[in-house]
Write an enzyme that holds these catalytic residues in place. Structure first.
Site, mmCIF file in Angstrom:
data_model
loop_
_atom_site.group_PDB
_atom_site.id
_atom_site.type_symbol
_atom_site.label_atom_id
_atom_site.label_comp_id
_atom_site.label_asym_id
_atom_site.label_seq_id
_atom_site.Cartn_x
_atom_site.Cartn_y
_atom_site.Cartn_z
ATOM 1 N N GLU A 22 2.941 -7.465 6.003
ATOM 2 C CA GLU A 22 3.715 -6.516 6.907
ATOM 3 C C GLU A 22 3.797 -6.984 7.984
ATOM 4 O OE1 GLU A 22 3.494 -2.429 6.270
ATOM 5 O OE2 GLU A 22 5.283 -2.118 7.583
ATOM 6 N N ASN A 67 6.498 0.281 6.043
ATOM 7 C CA ASN A 67 7.443 0.931 6.825
ATOM 8 C C ASN A 67 8.244 0.015 7.790
ATOM 9 O OD1 ASN A 67 6.198 3.366 5.977
ATOM 10 N ND2 ASN A 67 4.604 3.520 7.587
ATOM 11 N N ASN A 167 11.057 1.104 0.738
ATOM 12 C CA ASN A 167 9.707 1.629 0.808
ATOM 13 C C ASN A 167 9.526 2.986 1.260
ATOM 14 O OD1 ASN A 167 6.864 0.657 1.227
ATOM 15 N ND2 ASN A 167 7.243 1.848 3.380
ATOM 16 N N GLU A 168 8.579 3.772 0.260
ATOM 17 C CA GLU A 168 8.176 5.216 0.648
ATOM 18 C C GLU A 168 9.549 5.904 1.220
ATOM 19 O OE1 GLU A 168 4.406 5.057 3.077
ATOM 20 O OE2 GLU A 168 3.539 4.346 1.376
ATOM 21 N N TYR A 239 -4.390 5.366 -0.687
ATOM 22 C CA TYR A 239 -5.448 4.844 0.233
ATOM 23 C C TYR A 239 -6.648 5.745 0.251
ATOM 24 C CZ TYR A 239 -1.943 1.850 2.132
ATOM 25 O OH TYR A 239 -1.061 0.754 2.312
ATOM 26 N N GLU A 287 0.600 -0.675 -2.986
ATOM 27 C CA GLU A 287 -0.060 -0.470 -1.934
ATOM 28 C C GLU A 287 -1.298 0.141 -2.128
ATOM 29 O OE1 GLU A 287 1.259 0.931 1.933
ATOM 30 O OE2 GLU A 287 3.424 0.086 1.365
ATOM 31 N N GLN A 346 -3.636 -4.324 3.513
ATOM 32 C CA GLN A 346 -3.069 -5.665 3.421
ATOM 33 C C GLN A 346 -3.863 -6.990 3.458
ATOM 34 O OE1 GLN A 346 0.113 -5.283 6.331
ATOM 35 N NE2 GLN A 346 0.642 -3.088 5.764
HETATM 36 O O1 AHR Z 1 0.232 -0.447 4.847
HETATM 37 C C1 AHR Z 1 0.440 0.422 5.749
HETATM 38 C C2 AHR Z 1 1.431 1.361 5.630
HETATM 39 O O2 AHR Z 1 1.191 2.532 4.783
HETATM 40 C C3 AHR Z 1 2.742 0.906 4.985
HETATM 41 O O3 AHR Z 1 3.804 0.390 6.057
HETATM 42 C C4 AHR Z 1 3.400 2.043 4.583
HETATM 43 O O4 AHR Z 1 4.299 1.654 3.540
HETATM 44 C C5 AHR Z 1 2.132 2.896 3.974
HETATM 45 O O5 AHR Z 1 2.540 3.992 4.623
#
Ligand code: AHR
Length: 502
Positions: A22, A67, A167-168, A239, A287, A346
């Site tokens: 990103e 994002n 995305n999201e 995450y 992700e 990432q």
């Molecule tokens: O990976 C970091 C961020 O986490 C990304 O930009 C977003 O898609 C997610 O919230």
């Protein structure tokens, strides 16, 4: 546990070992791209990073966000570099110079020997700009945008096949957040338009940003109600970090991933059943990682300050984090029949397995190792592992299996590989792996990460704390193997076997 090459879940999707780049912090600038760095090639790509990316075994890379993509204009990043505009990046409160864009990324992808996954902006933009990007990237020539790409130095179309539709889009933090129905319609229209150019594209609709979103479930249902026939996959993001120093629950993060995948699969199938559709929506876990979200590196700049490539989300990972990453890969492999793409988030510097110093060294974080070993050795088909044994109690997930495991079997090489995690913090686990339906010929290798130094982290100067070390306890008999897993550890056991059914 018992393994049998006849009990196959699915072929190992090579796309499970994807990553994510990103425009965020130092992932691109001083991560993969740093003209002037002693190892930089003619394109400004760091050769030391490229070498580590190849060693990591990454197969696909999602780009350019995250994002970031939701307010990105892809055209800003193509053409003569000195004419590209600098823009405010509203997602990460940074200044985007656009020195690196689509054409640089595609050149980098070629050198890294990975396949691209491209995300389109459905935040501030829509169908028209997505189709423009597709024409620029994938049309052979003779149209305005395809000819622009050719003028910019890329004579051949890029042939990008996997595309993320935004995305999201449910996140209040997302530029251009939408309701499920709004987004579902936009995704459906955009997918239909993109398929007029190429019906064979694979398209990913945004699922919920994470399992804890208040709209989780209803979002997936409503988006797929609008877009079921137009998309192929739905995205999941997750995450993990320890909460209140609860290491036992943290080590068992794969339980959460299992439940999340099972839930989205059930929702997607229920939408399909209502539509009497025979089509199955697959999952792009595009992700996932350990991320200490509440820690300082995750706070973007604010106010008047719009820095270029500031250090953001630069988590330094411990040995315990590496064990968790190994466990999450086990969960992804176990679900290979539905999860056909995944991206660790990432790749470089930003919550990443690879770290760099501007002008200086590149090195492996602890989490590099289980990923690299799994990507290299999970080959062939995923096997359904029958497990029986003791359980352990966690605050977050209740009573769970003490040892988690998955296995793969490669018909071509006769290799059977078992990936295991002992999720018990205090005691070792004695494991017996029985092989049925195949003749066991011996142990190729058994290596372990963890068990000791759980809080140790790697630095540019070493040592490499999570480098897999030989596990000398593995003993082979005719039908199986016995081994000891240290507490809080990840292990990879590679066996040689002959399939008696062939
Ligand atoms: O990976 C970091 C961020 O986490 C990304 O930009 C977003 O898609 C997610 O919230």
């Amino acid at each position: 546990m018992s393994l049998d090459p006849r009990r196959r879940v699915a072929p190992v999707p090579r796309r499970l070992f994807g990553s994510f780049v990103e425009h965020l912090g130092r992932c691109v600038y001083t991560g993969l791209y740093e003209p002037g760095h002693p190892t930089a090639d003619a394109d400004g790509f760091r050769r030391d990073v490229l070498a580590l990316v190849r060693e990591l075994g990454v197969t696909t890379v999602r780009y350019p966000g995250g994002n970031f993509v939701s307010s990105y204009r892809w055209e800003d990043g193509v053409g003569p570099v000195d004419q590209r505009p600098a823009r405010l990046d509203l997602a990460w409160h940074s200044l985007e110079t656009n020195e690196f864009g689509l054409d640089e990324f595609m050149r980098w992808v070629g050198k890294a020997d990975v396949d691209p996954i491209m995300a389109v902006n459905l935040g501030t933009r829509g169908t028209a700009e997505a189709v423009d990007l597709l024409e620029y990237a994938n049309h052979r020539g003779g149209s305005h945008l395809a000819d622009q790409r050719r003028d910019n130095g890329a004579a051949d179309p890029y042939g990008i096949t996997l595309w993320c539709l935004g995305n999201e889009m449910d996140g209040p933090w997302q530029v251009g957040q939408r309701s499920a129905t709004e987004y579902g319609r936009l995704a459906s229209q955009t997918a239909k338009a993109m398929r007029r150019f190429d019906p064979d594209l694979e398209l990913v609709a945004c699922g919920s940003s994470h399992l804890g979103m208040p709209t989780f479930g209803a979002w997936e249902r409503d988006v797929l109600t609008e877009a079921y026939d137009d998309v192929d996959l739905i995205s999941l993001h997750a995450y993990y970090q320890p909460v209140d120093d609860d290491l036992a629950s943290f080590l068992a993060s794969a339980e959460d991933m299992d439940r999340y995948i099972d839930a989205v699969t059930a929702i997607a199938d229920s939408v399909g059943a209502i539509r009497r559709s025979t089509k199955k929506i697959m999952i792009a876990f595009d992700e996932w990682n350990v991320w200490y979200q509440s820690a300082a590196p995750s706070n973007p700049p604010s106010g008047e300050d719009w820095p270029v490539a500031p250090p953001l989300l630069e988590d330094h990972y411990s040995v315990a984090d590496a064990v968790v990453v190994g466990g999450l890969l086990i969960s992804l492999l176990r679900h290979s029949d539905r999860v056909t793409a995944a991206c660790q988030a990432q790749l470089v510097n930003v919550i990443a397995p690879i770290m760099t110093e501007p002008g200086g060294a590149a090195w492996r974080q602890t989490i590099f190792h289980p990923f690299a070993r799994t990507a290299r050795h999970a080959r062939g088909a995923v096997l359904d592992v029958l497990r029986e044994g003791s359980t352990t109690s966690t605050d977050r997930f209740g009573e769970i299996d003490a040892v988690d495991a998955v296995s793969t079997w490669d018909d071509d090489t006769g290799e059977m590989t078992v990936f295991l995690v002992n999720r018990v913090v205090t005691t070792p686990a004695e494991v017996t792996v029985d092989v049925t339906g195949a003749r066991l010929a011996g142990i190729i290798e058994c290596v372990t990460v963890g068990g000791t130094d759980l809080h140790a982290k790697n630095t540019a100067d070493g040592p490499d704390h999570a480098e897999p070390r030989p596990n000398g306890t593995a003993r082979s008999a005719d039908t199986g193997v016995q081994l000891t897993l240290p507490p809080a550890s990840w292990t990879m056991l590679r066996l040689r076997a002959t399939d008696v059914t062939t």
